[in-house]
Design a protein around this motif. Sequence first.
Motif, mmCIF file in Angstrom:
data_model
loop_
_atom_site.group_PDB
_atom_site.id
_atom_site.type_symbol
_atom_site.label_atom_id
_atom_site.label_comp_id
_atom_site.label_asym_id
_atom_site.label_seq_id
_atom_site.Cartn_x
_atom_site.Cartn_y
_atom_site.Cartn_z
ATOM 1 N N GLY A 145 0.817 -1.207 0.000
ATOM 2 C CA GLY A 145 0.000 0.000 0.000
ATOM 3 C C GLY A 145 0.850 1.255 0.000
ATOM 4 N N LYS A 228 -5.738 -5.814 -1.872
ATOM 5 C CA LYS A 228 -6.642 -4.907 -1.156
ATOM 6 C C LYS A 228 -5.922 -3.611 -0.773
ATOM 7 C CE LYS A 228 -9.573 -4.673 2.975
ATOM 8 N NZ LYS A 228 -10.075 -5.422 4.153
ATOM 9 N N GLU A 229 -4.722 -3.729 -0.220
ATOM 10 C CA GLU A 229 -3.981 -2.526 0.180
ATOM 11 C C GLU A 229 -3.565 -1.713 -1.043
ATOM 12 O OE1 GLU A 229 -3.446 -1.309 3.253
ATOM 13 O OE2 GLU A 229 -4.795 -2.919 3.911
ATOM 14 N N LYS A 232 -6.607 0.158 -2.179
ATOM 15 C CA LYS A 232 -6.869 1.255 -1.249
ATOM 16 C C LYS A 232 -5.960 2.435 -1.553
ATOM 17 C CE LYS A 232 -7.128 0.329 3.131
ATOM 18 N NZ LYS A 232 -6.861 -0.329 4.442
ATOM 19 N N LYS A 236 -7.186 6.192 -2.704
ATOM 20 C CA LYS A 236 -6.771 7.454 -2.085
ATOM 21 C C LYS A 236 -6.285 8.423 -3.152
ATOM 22 C CE LYS A 236 -5.271 5.532 2.369
ATOM 23 N NZ LYS A 236 -4.095 5.324 3.258
#
Length: 241
Positions: A145, A228-229, A232, A236
């Motif tokens: 991420g 998923k990260e 995300k 953002k």
Amino acid sequence: QGGLGLRRVCVIDFDVHHGNGTQDILCPTFDPRFLYVSLHAGGAHINGYDDEDSEDESFRLRQLGGRKQEGIFPGRCGDTSPHKGVLNIPLGRRVTASAMGTALVSQVTPAVEAFSPDLIILSAGFDAHVNDPLGMGGLTAEDFGSVTEVACQMAYKTCSGRIFSVLEGGYGVPCCVPRDDLFLPNSTEGKLLDLGNDLPANMKDDVPFSLKVKLDKCHAEGFLECVKEHVKGLAKCSKRK
């Protein structure tokens, strides 16, 4: 080309293997339209030898401590950068968060800003995760991420946030031991995947015990959490004003 209005495109590849195919397609020779950046496992101290028949093999063996060791696929092509349109950054036998972060800040960001692309493409590989069965990485899902957010920062600074991601490697899928909250028939226990009737009769999908042990770790965190990260981080980026 094609009238899309893009003059320069940067590809940032963080799959654990060097993207030799992408490099060969975009940058076999210098082309000012492309910058290819690859952060991957490898290095001259790992891949720095030729075949045994090479004239300089004895020299390379001396450099490697007198013994030939196994290299990392796809070999020496990612150990150096052939011209200024390619930035290959080998990070050793095992990719760590420290090495990745240092490379992004000290090498990748300055190179991308100097190139000033109209678009950044991420070749997003998650096989450098600490639980990936390849065993060549030490990154967590949170680390991926962070890598994504750094890339997004580059995109906002150089190309008004134009960035997208293409999925690469990642094999840490917990598919050997069913989760407690899933109903699966007993016949699937010990299987990697149910490939249906299309599986050739002479091909088995049984999972070796050693691989099963590795994949069991991915119940805690693995490929899916990395994706998923990553998503995300991209989300953002898309919300940033």
